[in-house]
Design a protein around this motif. Structure first.
Motif, PDB file in Angstrom:
ATOM      1  N   THR A   2      -9.403 -23.480  24.495  1.00  0.00           N
ATOM      2  CA  THR A   2      -9.347 -22.690  23.275  1.00  0.00           C
ATOM      3  C   THR A   2      -9.727 -21.240  23.564  1.00  0.00           C
ATOM      4  N   LYS A   3      -9.450 -20.391  22.607  1.00  0.00           N
ATOM      5  CA  LYS A   3      -9.754 -18.969  22.769  1.00  0.00           C
ATOM      6  C   LYS A   3     -11.253 -18.742  22.908  1.00  0.00           C
ATOM      7  N   PHE A   4     -12.030 -19.493  22.152  1.00  0.00           N
ATOM      8  CA  PHE A   4     -13.477 -19.341  22.221  1.00  0.00           C
ATOM      9  C   PHE A   4     -14.006 -19.722  23.600  1.00  0.00           C
ATOM     10  N   ARG A   5     -13.516 -20.852  24.111  1.00  0.00           N
ATOM     11  CA  ARG A   5     -13.968 -21.320  25.420  1.00  0.00           C
ATOM     12  C   ARG A   5     -13.541 -20.333  26.517  1.00  0.00           C
ATOM     13  N   ARG A   6     -12.317 -19.798  26.406  1.00  0.00           N
ATOM     14  CA  ARG A   6     -11.821 -18.828  27.393  1.00  0.00           C
ATOM     15  C   ARG A   6     -12.691 -17.564  27.363  1.00  0.00           C
ATOM     16  N   ALA A   7     -13.054 -17.088  26.180  1.00  0.00           N
ATOM     17  CA  ALA A   7     -13.899 -15.903  26.051  1.00  0.00           C
ATOM     18  C   ALA A   7     -15.297 -16.176  26.595  1.00  0.00           C
ATOM     19  N   LEU A   8     -15.786 -17.396  26.376  1.00  0.00           N
ATOM     20  CA  LEU A   8     -17.108 -17.762  26.870  1.00  0.00           C
ATOM     21  C   LEU A   8     -17.129 -17.796  28.401  1.00  0.00           C
ATOM     22  N   THR A  11     -16.927 -14.192  29.711  1.00  0.00           N
ATOM     23  CA  THR A  11     -18.220 -13.534  29.539  1.00  0.00           C
ATOM     24  C   THR A  11     -19.215 -14.019  30.583  1.00  0.00           C
TER      25      THR A  11
END
Length: 90
Positions: A2-8, A11
């Motif tokens: 997901t986008k959230f996991r990719r951003a995490l 980071t």
């Protein structure tokens, strides 16, 4: 992923890379090491550029000196004299 996991993950990678001390060190120029090859190269580059500026300035001085010399020669060769003439007054 997901986008959230990719951003995490991104980071976390950036944070991990910033915590590694080797890439965080500044170069010899930033530290002011006079014996660093990068510092010597930068100093040589500055001297070369200053040399170019000096050569161009000397060229301008020579150009205007030549203009002045040619104007004086032209004035000497063509010595214009005022002669009487023109409209007669009665």
């Amino acid at each position: 992923m997901t986008k959230f996991r990719r951003a995490l993950v991104l980071t976390a990678l950036v944070l991990a890379a910033s915590l590694v001390p080797d890439p965080a060190f500044a170069c010899g120029v930033c530290y002011g090491d006079p014996d660093s090859p990068m510092t010597e190269g930068m100093n040589n580059g500055i001297l070369v550029l200053l040399g170019f500026v000096g050569i161009v300035q000397v060229g301008f001085v020579a150009l205007f000196w030549n203009f002045r010399k040619r104007a004086r020669e032209h004035t000497r060769k063509n010595d214009f004299r005022l002669i009487a003439g023109g409209k007669e007054e009665h």
